[in-house]
Design an enzyme around this catalytic site. Structure first.
Site, PDB file in Angstrom:
ATOM      1  N   ASP A  39      20.217  85.225  -8.322  1.00  0.00           N
ATOM      2  CA  ASP A  39      20.568  86.155  -7.370  1.00  0.00           C
ATOM      3  C   ASP A  39      19.873  87.240  -6.842  1.00  0.00           C
ATOM      4  O   ASP A  39      18.545  87.552  -7.661  1.00  0.00           O
ATOM      5  CB  ASP A  39      21.668  87.095  -8.009  1.00  0.00           C
ATOM      6  CG  ASP A  39      22.932  87.511  -7.378  1.00  0.00           C
ATOM      7  OD1 ASP A  39      23.920  87.247  -6.732  1.00  0.00           O
ATOM      8  OD2 ASP A  39      22.179  89.325  -6.489  1.00  0.00           O
ATOM      9  N   ASN A  97      34.456  85.502  -7.095  1.00  0.00           N
ATOM     10  CA  ASN A  97      35.069  86.614  -6.417  1.00  0.00           C
ATOM     11  C   ASN A  97      35.306  85.490  -5.175  1.00  0.00           C
ATOM     12  O   ASN A  97      34.962  85.016  -4.706  1.00  0.00           O
ATOM     13  CB  ASN A  97      34.003  87.604  -5.672  1.00  0.00           C
ATOM     14  CG  ASN A  97      34.083  88.244  -7.193  1.00  0.00           C
ATOM     15  OD1 ASN A  97      34.196  88.571  -7.907  1.00  0.00           O
ATOM     16  ND2 ASN A  97      31.887  88.844  -7.139  1.00  0.00           N
ATOM     17  N   HIS A 110      31.518  80.412  -3.831  1.00  0.00           N
ATOM     18  CA  HIS A 110      30.236  80.487  -5.240  1.00  0.00           C
ATOM     19  C   HIS A 110      29.981  80.615  -6.384  1.00  0.00           C
ATOM     20  O   HIS A 110      31.354  82.000  -6.598  1.00  0.00           O
ATOM     21  CB  HIS A 110      29.495  81.464  -4.531  1.00  0.00           C
ATOM     22  CG  HIS A 110      28.990  82.628  -3.993  1.00  0.00           C
ATOM     23  ND1 HIS A 110      30.254  82.911  -3.345  1.00  0.00           N
ATOM     24  CD2 HIS A 110      29.176  83.847  -5.199  1.00  0.00           C
ATOM     25  CE1 HIS A 110      30.333  84.164  -3.420  1.00  0.00           C
ATOM     26  NE2 HIS A 110      29.876  84.962  -4.153  1.00  0.00           N
ATOM     27  N   HIS A 112      28.873  83.242  -9.992  1.00  0.00           N
ATOM     28  CA  HIS A 112      28.415  83.692 -10.331  1.00  0.00           C
ATOM     29  C   HIS A 112      27.795  83.229 -11.819  1.00  0.00           C
ATOM     30  O   HIS A 112      29.129  82.703 -12.744  1.00  0.00           O
ATOM     31  CB  HIS A 112      28.424  84.981 -10.184  1.00  0.00           C
ATOM     32  CG  HIS A 112      28.483  85.076  -9.323  1.00  0.00           C
ATOM     33  ND1 HIS A 112      27.536  86.226  -8.672  1.00  0.00           N
ATOM     34  CD2 HIS A 112      29.289  85.042  -8.694  1.00  0.00           C
ATOM     35  CE1 HIS A 112      28.145  87.194  -7.366  1.00  0.00           C
ATOM     36  NE2 HIS A 112      29.235  86.864  -7.581  1.00  0.00           N
TER      37      HIS A 112
HETATM   38  P1  5GP Z   1      29.923  87.874  -3.780  1.00  0.00           P
HETATM   39  O1  5GP Z   1      30.106  89.595  -4.049  1.00  0.00           O
HETATM   40  O2  5GP Z   1      30.208  87.217  -2.751  1.00  0.00           O
HETATM   41  O3  5GP Z   1      30.546  87.202  -5.086  1.00  0.00           O
HETATM   42  O4  5GP Z   1      28.133  87.565  -4.768  1.00  0.00           O
HETATM   43  C1  5GP Z   1      27.647  87.748  -3.855  1.00  0.00           C
HETATM   44  C2  5GP Z   1      26.375  87.937  -4.171  1.00  0.00           C
HETATM   45  O5  5GP Z   1      24.720  87.234  -3.147  1.00  0.00           O
HETATM   46  C3  5GP Z   1      25.308  88.851  -4.600  1.00  0.00           C
HETATM   47  O6  5GP Z   1      25.565  88.900  -6.172  1.00  0.00           O
HETATM   48  C4  5GP Z   1      24.879  89.576  -3.997  1.00  0.00           C
HETATM   49  O7  5GP Z   1      23.282  90.086  -4.878  1.00  0.00           O
HETATM   50  C5  5GP Z   1      24.127  87.897  -3.579  1.00  0.00           C
HETATM   51  N1  5GP Z   1      22.702  87.868  -2.235  1.00  0.00           N
HETATM   52  C6  5GP Z   1      23.364  88.707  -0.696  1.00  0.00           C
HETATM   53  N2  5GP Z   1      22.229  87.652  -0.288  1.00  0.00           N
HETATM   54  C7  5GP Z   1      22.018  86.975  -1.190  1.00  0.00           C
HETATM   55  C8  5GP Z   1      20.409  86.123  -0.252  1.00  0.00           C
HETATM   56  O8  5GP Z   1      19.442  85.944   0.445  1.00  0.00           O
HETATM   57  N3  5GP Z   1      19.690  85.314  -1.506  1.00  0.00           N
HETATM   58  C9  5GP Z   1      20.038  85.830  -2.556  1.00  0.00           C
HETATM   59  N4  5GP Z   1      19.435  85.060  -3.856  1.00  0.00           N
HETATM   60  N5  5GP Z   1      21.068  86.209  -3.088  1.00  0.00           N
HETATM   61  C10 5GP Z   1      21.940  86.755  -2.531  1.00  0.00           C
END
Ligand code: 5GP
Length: 126
Positions: A39, A97, A110, A112
């Site tokens: 991340d 999420n 996705h 985590h």
């Molecule tokens: P969500 O809130 O959708 O469950 O989590 C999205 C995750 O994607 C977040 O933890 C954020 O830090 C990560 N993220 C967003 N953009 C990028 C990116 O360009 N590269 C990487 N490696 N992670 C990302």
């Protein structure tokens, strides 16, 4: 059929761009079904994202629409990533999420994977 409380899948989302190699990532694992990478804003010593190769907007979409092979391949990849990162003895947390109440930011399903320290309660108590 669209089954998520989110807009339809967009090939412009950031994880689709990572899958196409348009944006770099710190890759941990890749196979026919899944890509795993660190991340960009880690919330634990280990914070890895595992995403399916297919175009699924959310957990709801993936589990309703993906083939059995995609679902099995994806979850086997999640398990393999955790094992390869050496987290099985100390433990780890998987989290996904889905939609607005969970604060899903990226509309490509996705999971985590958090580890490397005790990660606390599951969610803040209301
Ligand atoms: P969500 O809130 O959708 O469950 O989590 C999205 C995750 O994607 C977040 O933890 C954020 O830090 C990560 N993220 C967003 N953009 C990028 C990116 O360009 N590269 C990487 N490696 N992670 C990302």
């Amino acid at each position: 059929m669209h089954v998520s409380g989110l807009p339809p899948y967009s090939e412009a989302n950031i994880f689709a761009r990572i899958l196409r190699g348009e944006i770099p990532c710190k890759r941990v694992h890749e196979d026919a079904f899944a890509l795993a990478f660190h991340d960009i804003n880690p919330l634990a010593p280990v914070h890895v994202l595992v995403i399916p190769k297919g175009a699924y907007v959310s957990a709801a979409d993936f589990h309703a629409q993906a083939s059995d092979a995609e679902i099995a391949g994806f979850w086997r990849a999640v398990g393999r990533v955790a094992r390869d990162l050496g987290l099985e003895a100390s433990g780890y947390r998987l989290l996904s999420n889905m939609g607005p109440d969970a604060g899903q930011e990226v509309p490509h399903f996705h999971v985590h994977l958090f580890g490397g320290r005790p990660v606390g309660r599951m969610v803040p108590k209301a």
